[in-house]
Design an enzyme around this catalytic site. Structure first.
Site, PDB file in Angstrom:
ATOM      1  N   CYS A 240       0.836  -1.097  -0.303  1.00 38.61           N
ATOM      2  CA  CYS A 240       0.035   0.152   0.174  1.00 38.61           C
ATOM      3  C   CYS A 240       1.468   1.557   0.017  1.00 38.61           C
ATOM      4  O   CYS A 240       1.476   1.463  -1.196  1.00 38.61           O
ATOM      5  CB  CYS A 240      -1.448   0.379   1.349  1.00 38.61           C
ATOM      6  SG  CYS A 240      -2.320   1.026   1.244  1.00 38.61           S
ATOM      7  N   GLN A 244       4.144   2.489  -2.722  1.00 35.68           N
ATOM      8  CA  GLN A 244       4.199   4.484  -3.252  1.00 35.68           C
ATOM      9  C   GLN A 244       5.363   4.588  -2.911  1.00 35.68           C
ATOM     10  O   GLN A 244       6.041   5.919  -3.679  1.00 35.68           O
ATOM     11  CB  GLN A 244       3.314   5.005  -2.394  1.00 35.68           C
ATOM     12  CG  GLN A 244       1.624   4.737  -3.403  1.00 35.68           C
ATOM     13  CD  GLN A 244       0.942   5.347  -2.298  1.00 35.68           C
ATOM     14  OE1 GLN A 244       1.164   5.981  -1.563  1.00 35.68           O
ATOM     15  NE2 GLN A 244      -0.440   4.585  -2.504  1.00 35.68           N
ATOM     16  N   HIS A 321      -3.579  -4.956   0.239  1.00 38.46           N
ATOM     17  CA  HIS A 321      -3.671  -5.824   1.237  1.00 38.46           C
ATOM     18  C   HIS A 321      -3.667  -7.142   1.011  1.00 38.46           C
ATOM     19  O   HIS A 321      -4.534  -7.947   1.495  1.00 38.46           O
ATOM     20  CB  HIS A 321      -4.677  -5.974   1.929  1.00 38.46           C
ATOM     21  CG  HIS A 321      -4.212  -3.946   3.045  1.00 38.46           C
ATOM     22  ND1 HIS A 321      -2.939  -3.544   3.557  1.00 38.46           N
ATOM     23  CD2 HIS A 321      -4.372  -2.718   2.945  1.00 38.46           C
ATOM     24  CE1 HIS A 321      -2.846  -2.217   3.936  1.00 38.46           C
ATOM     25  NE2 HIS A 321      -3.498  -1.559   2.714  1.00 38.46           N
ATOM     26  N   GLU A 323      -2.280  -9.137   3.202  1.00 37.79           N
ATOM     27  CA  GLU A 323      -2.637  -9.988   4.463  1.00 37.79           C
ATOM     28  C   GLU A 323      -4.547 -10.550   4.583  1.00 37.79           C
ATOM     29  O   GLU A 323      -4.631 -10.235   6.329  1.00 37.79           O
ATOM     30  CB  GLU A 323      -2.183  -9.594   5.830  1.00 37.79           C
ATOM     31  CG  GLU A 323      -2.129  -8.310   5.493  1.00 37.79           C
ATOM     32  CD  GLU A 323      -2.289  -6.987   4.818  1.00 37.79           C
ATOM     33  OE1 GLU A 323      -2.605  -5.653   5.064  1.00 37.79           O
ATOM     34  OE2 GLU A 323      -2.154  -6.986   3.553  1.00 37.79           O
TER      35      GLU A 323
END
Length: 352
Positions: A240, A244, A321, A323
């Site tokens: 996430c 970046q 994500h 996870e």
């Protein structure tokens, strides 16, 4: 009790107060229809007002073992209807909660005009003027230059393991990231977001991992400096915000999205296999230019970069994500791939 939401477009939306208080933040929405405990404790929602597009929030109670951090992180929670369990939880956390709102109207406004600043006043004495006063004090997400300090650990925490050692820069890391790494035997050192390259080097990591987190990746300069220092020497991973930060450090660029990706039903296509997986996402910025890295996965809906890779320098990142709880779990093998990079860098033991 009344509640008022003052929007940057000039409107004031009236609702019902379920937890009193005044606050402000960037108004965003999530399409998630389950996992509300995880969403409300996700550090990536810091300085935001979270609107649930699913109409009923709280239909299976509140259980602490599902939390992704120590407490509720959005500044305000909004829904069509909150159950008493969730409303009581939010009140105990001191987080204003508003329901009896036409959330379709709010979602439509965000989709048409973009994520916007808002102010909220809720409780027995709440007034529209109080909500407008909060709005006037609200600043844009990129102006929260020290937002990492709100969500990061103050000092390094070590989770023991017998596998590769991972230096996890905590820019707002979800608990599930640590759990996913330790479940695979990794020794995880969760480090403050502003750790220096020297402090990271002292941990002798096999992998440097930049976590998720809130706000503009341009404001996480310390994490970028760590990536600069270790790129090409130590495997690097990111999720996430981490993707970046890594991209920016390796010659790329990021941009603010109109209303972001938030929910657990985002389709992602792998460019090599042409396979589509369903993912959980929560971000308002994206990679506009991958720099030295190659784009390996894209969002089916808008084509934004969802996966980056640098084979020659052992870099692997994901915008979504893998996870995420309660799911989907289509991409949990990402953590295996990350730790495999560390194994590739492990020096061979000389034979007798």
């Amino acid at each position: 009790m009344s509640a008022y939401i003052a929007l940057a477009d000039g409107r004031v939306v009236e609702g019902r107060s379920r937890a009193p208080g005044t606050s402000r933040g960037e108004l965003v929405f999530t399409t998630a229809y389950t996992g509300y405990e995880e969403s409300l404790t996700d550090p990536s929602y810091a300085e935001q007002v979270l609107t649930f597009s699913y109409p009923l929030i709280g239909n299976y109670g509140v259980r602490e073992e599902r939390f992704e951090s120590d407490g509720v992180t959005p500044r305000v929670a909004i829904a069509r209807e909150f159950t008493d369990d969730v409303a009581d939880w939010l009140e105990s956390e001191g987080v204003p909660a508003v329901d009896a709102v036409d959330t379709r109207e709010l979602v439509t406004a965000i989709r048409e005009q973009g994520a916007m600043r808002c102010g909220v006043a809720a409780g027995p004495d709440a007034t529209p003027e109080q909500a407008r006063e909060q709005l006037e004090q609200c600043v844009g997400m990129s102006d929260h230059v020290d937002i990492g300090a709100q969500v990061s650990v103050d000092e390094t925490q070590v989770y023991e393991g017998t596998g590769p050692r991972v230096a996890l820069l905590d820019c707002g890391a979800k608990k599930s990231i640590v759990d996913s790494l330790t479940a695979r035997g990794a020794e995880v050192h969760v480090m403050p977001y502003d750790s220096t390259p020297g402090e990271v080097a002292a941990r002798e990591p096999d992998v440097v991992f930049v976590s998720n987190g809130p706000g503009d990746p341009a404001n996480f300069e310390a994490a970028g400096a760590v990536v600069d220092e270790f790129a090409g020497e130590t495997p690097i991973a990111g999720i996430c915000l981490g993707q970046q930060v890594v991209a920016r450090s390796l010659g790329g660029a990021t941009e603010k999205m109109e209303f972001g990706h938030r929910g657990l039903n985002q389709p992602v296509r792998d460019l090599e296999t042409d396979r589509v997986i369903m993912t959980t996402q929560n971000h308002g910025y994206s990679v506009a230019d991958p720099g030295e890295l190659a784009v390996t996965q894209v969002n089916v809906n808008d084509g934004t970069a969802e996966g980056l890779e640098g084979v020659d320098i052992d870099v692997l990142t994901r915008q979504y994500h893998p996870e995420a709880n309660p799911g989907p779990h289509d991409s949990l093998d990402f953590f295996d791939d990350v730790l495999d990079m560390a194994d590739c860098r492990t020096p061979a033991v000389a034979s007798d």
